[in-house]
Design an enzyme around this catalytic site. Structure first.
Site, mmCIF file in Angstrom:
data_model
loop_
_atom_site.group_PDB
_atom_site.id
_atom_site.type_symbol
_atom_site.label_atom_id
_atom_site.label_comp_id
_atom_site.label_asym_id
_atom_site.label_seq_id
_atom_site.Cartn_x
_atom_site.Cartn_y
_atom_site.Cartn_z
ATOM 1 N N LYS A 1 0.840 -1.201 0.000
ATOM 2 C CA LYS A 1 0.000 0.000 0.000
ATOM 3 C C LYS A 1 0.877 1.253 0.000
ATOM 4 O O LYS A 1 1.957 1.273 0.608
ATOM 5 C CB LYS A 1 -0.917 -0.020 1.228
ATOM 6 C CG LYS A 1 -1.980 1.075 1.242
ATOM 7 C CD LYS A 1 -2.854 0.941 2.476
ATOM 8 C CE LYS A 1 -3.896 2.038 2.564
ATOM 9 N NZ LYS A 1 -4.687 1.947 3.814
ATOM 10 N N SER B 1 -9.457 2.094 2.959
ATOM 11 C CA SER B 1 -8.600 2.825 2.027
ATOM 12 C C SER B 1 -7.602 1.939 1.288
ATOM 13 O O SER B 1 -6.952 2.390 0.349
ATOM 14 C CB SER B 1 -7.834 3.924 2.777
ATOM 15 O OG SER B 1 -6.972 3.377 3.764
ATOM 16 N N SER C 1 -9.556 -0.034 7.130
ATOM 17 C CA SER C 1 -8.965 0.110 5.799
ATOM 18 C C SER C 1 -8.419 -1.172 5.204
ATOM 19 O O SER C 1 -8.177 -1.229 3.996
ATOM 20 C CB SER C 1 -7.853 1.166 5.835
ATOM 21 O OG SER C 1 -8.400 2.447 6.010
#
Length: 608
Positions: A205, A281, A305
């Protein structure tokens, strides 16, 4: 002057008096020109503060933080009571070599014969290739990491030509992937792979450092003010096991959103339905795993997330206990609600990656006094007996408060299967003060996010944020020091409530999200979107894992009537990762035959 609301101390609260209150977030749904206009208004000095003050009152935030007398002392980060050892586990050395921990994890897994899946006969149902499948293929010289690398590079480069575009990575260097794959291929040729993870492809990420890539947090400017000199701690541990890191995966800007919408680099599409969000996210990591491109990915989880996109994309996501993984080398390393954790297509692959990255920072070992990390022995003869002894806590009114009854029905069916096949008992529980928990989390993550970004925002970068991030920042700026302290008083109180519940149950079970993957409005692609009702549904069951630092995991259990994935969430005791991983493995086995191939899927291992 409003009258102060007084609440009884947590120890004196009578759970039988608790009444469930449905959550309805009072905020407008905004996209396109209206979104841009709204941002301009709320950033105006006087009218903006009036609008935000009105919205806070409508959502009872002011009542909770300023007009309530909270008797508890503040808890500024999770504080956990001592925990009993989990049964049938292997303790691993968090200060030892990641390769040794991965080897211990491998021995915990049940027997598996990868060769049986390499026949030409079509399989009776869809399945993802496991890490053990890749390892077998490499060792048997059926493929090499270099040949797999070329397949992945081809797919990633092709994504730019899709209509609509399907961005997965923010930063990607084909030659760097080839270099890593060549080194791994050589190790296999010499008969010296570093671990079962050698040659396994993973995405990281974009808020975790991974050289040679910049860390942008999916913004347009962070890499200009923050340089990356070395891998983050978790990435370094993976690299030492031979993992091939393909690049930085897309995400919601700075992690401050639940859909994965990102006008800066394009919005990642859900592999099960391209017109829908992945969830956020950690949108890119979940989509990359779900589409078959990588066996696993690293995400971060400060407000669901990891779990939200994993659930919406039909894969497994683990949010560890706060402090269980070292946050060094990440944008969210100084908060009190975030962790770094794995996303993978199967529970056993989550276990292998978790074993590689676990290990508290020296500071957290001093302040949190973590229990020794351990892994569930799934190959044990007593595994079934342990499953049968588990008590699952279900708050029915909350469990059923979902956008579609498809979600609660599918999750309920799984609980019935656990009872029928393993003897797990479902016990009715009540969780007090859910609205207080949401408010305390909002103030905590909001204040901490603002603190980390404020110097750059004041240096002129605020105008370069996406519009929905600017709305969040406008709200976060209104939180005062006393609001933050009040939120931490609520944190202590809600921790007490949960520890009381865990005296009666071993795991709290909920749907992971209150809705399946929402549609992407075409008007949201260029300038973004603000939809607090959708956020409310997606975060409905998420918060305890973050505010209280509890371990939580989502495992896919089925689909709604539109074929969209549904996840079941397991929330465990502090440091209780082994228990929820054991239960998740059993759930996965019960649901494995119903798993469906995503509309966008790449068979990278067999190049189909």
């Amino acid at each position: 002057m409003p009258k102060k609301r007084v609440i009884v101390p947590a120890q004196k609260l009578d759970f039988s008096t608790v009444k469930y209150q449905q959550q309805t977030v009072q905020a407008p749904h905004l996209t396109g020109f209206i979104l841009k206009l709204f941002v301009r208004i709320i950033e105006a000095p006087i009218i903006g503060s009036l609008i935000i003050s009105f919205m806070k009152k409508k959502n009872k935030i002011v009542e909770m933080l300023q007009n309530t007398e909270i008797p508890e002392k503040p808890m500024f980060k999770p504080e956990f009571p001592p925990q009993e050892a989990e049964p049938s586990v292997v303790i691993v050395d968090e200060e030892g070599k990641p390769t040794d921990r991965v080897e211990s994890a491998l021995k915990c897994l049940p027997h598996y014969d990868p060769a049986s899946y390499w026949s030409e006969d079509p399989l009776p149902s869809f399945r993802y290739w496991k890490i053990r499948d890749y390892a077998y293929a490499y060792r048997s010289k059926l493929v090499t990491p270099s040949t797999v690398a070329e397949q992945i590079i081809s797919v990633i480069e092709g994504c730019n030509y899709h209509k609509p575009p399907t961005p997965l990575l923010i930063s990607f260097e084909a030659e760097d992937i080839r270099k890593q794959a060549a080194a791994s291929t050589k190790r296999f040729e010499e008969g010296n792979p570093l671990s079962i993870l050698d040659g396994i492809f993973m995405a990281i990420k974009d808020d975790i450092d991974c050289t040679p890539h910049p860390t942008k947090g999916a913004s347009t400017w962070m890499h200009g003010v923050r340089s990356v000199e070395k891998d983050g701690v978790s990435v370094s541990r993976l690299r030492s096991c031979g993992v091939i890191l393909i690049g930085k995966a897309s995400m919601h800007e700075f992690g401050l959103g639940t859909t994965g919408n990102n006008p800066n680099y394009g919005t990642t599409r859900n592999p099960h339905a391209h017109e829908r969000y992945t969830g956020g996210s950690s949108s890119g990591p979940a989509a990359i795993v779900a589409s078959g491109l990588c066996s696993a990915a690293l995400g971060t989880d400060g407000g669901g997330s990891i779990r939200i996109p994993s659930s919406l994309c039909g894969v497994v996501g683990l949010k560890t206990t706060y402090g269980r993984t070292n946050m060094g080398g990440s944008l969210c390393g100084s908060g009190t609600v975030e962790i770094i954790g794995p996303i993978a297509s199967t529970v056993e692959d989550v276990i292998l990656v978790y074993a590689a990255i676990l290990g508290s920072s020296p500071e957290d070992r001093i302040s949190l006094k973590p229990c020794l990390p351990c892994l569930p022995v799934l190959s044990s003869l007593e595994n079934s007996n342990i499953l049968g002894s588990l008590r699952l806590g279900k708050y029915t009114e909350w469990f059923n408060d979902v956008h579609s009854t498809d979600i609660s029905d599918v999750c309920e069916d799984v609980l019935n299967l656990l009872s029928k096949n393993h003897g797990c008992k479902t016990i009715e529980i009540v969780i007090p003060e859910l609205h207080e928990m949401r408010t305390a989390h909002l103030v905590s993550i909001g204040s901490e996010s603002l603190r980390s970004l404020k110097p750059d925002i004041e240096d002129g970068k605020g105008a370069e944020l996406t519009y929905d991030t600017r709305i969040s920042m406008a709200l976060f700026r209104t939180f005062t020091a006393s609001d933050y302290v009040a939120a931490q008083c609520l944190r202590r109180r809600i921790m007490h409530h949960h520890m009381e519940i865990f005296k009666k149950v071993d795991v709290i079970v909920t749907p992971t999200t209150g809705m399946t993957a929402p549609k992407i409005p075409p008007s949201a692609l260029e300038n973004g979107e603000s939809d607090m009702q959708v956020t409310g549904y997606l975060m409905r069951f998420i918060i305890a894992g973050n505010l209280l630092g509890l371990p939580a995991l989502t495992v896919p259990v089925g689909y709604d009537k539109e074929g969209l994935p549904i996840g079941l969430q397991l929330i465990g005791l502090p440091w209780g990762e082994a228990t929820i991983l054991r239960l998740a493995s059993a759930i996965e086995e019960l649901c494995i035959k119903s798993r469906k191939k995503p509309a966008s899927f790449y068979d990278i291992l067999k190049a189909k």
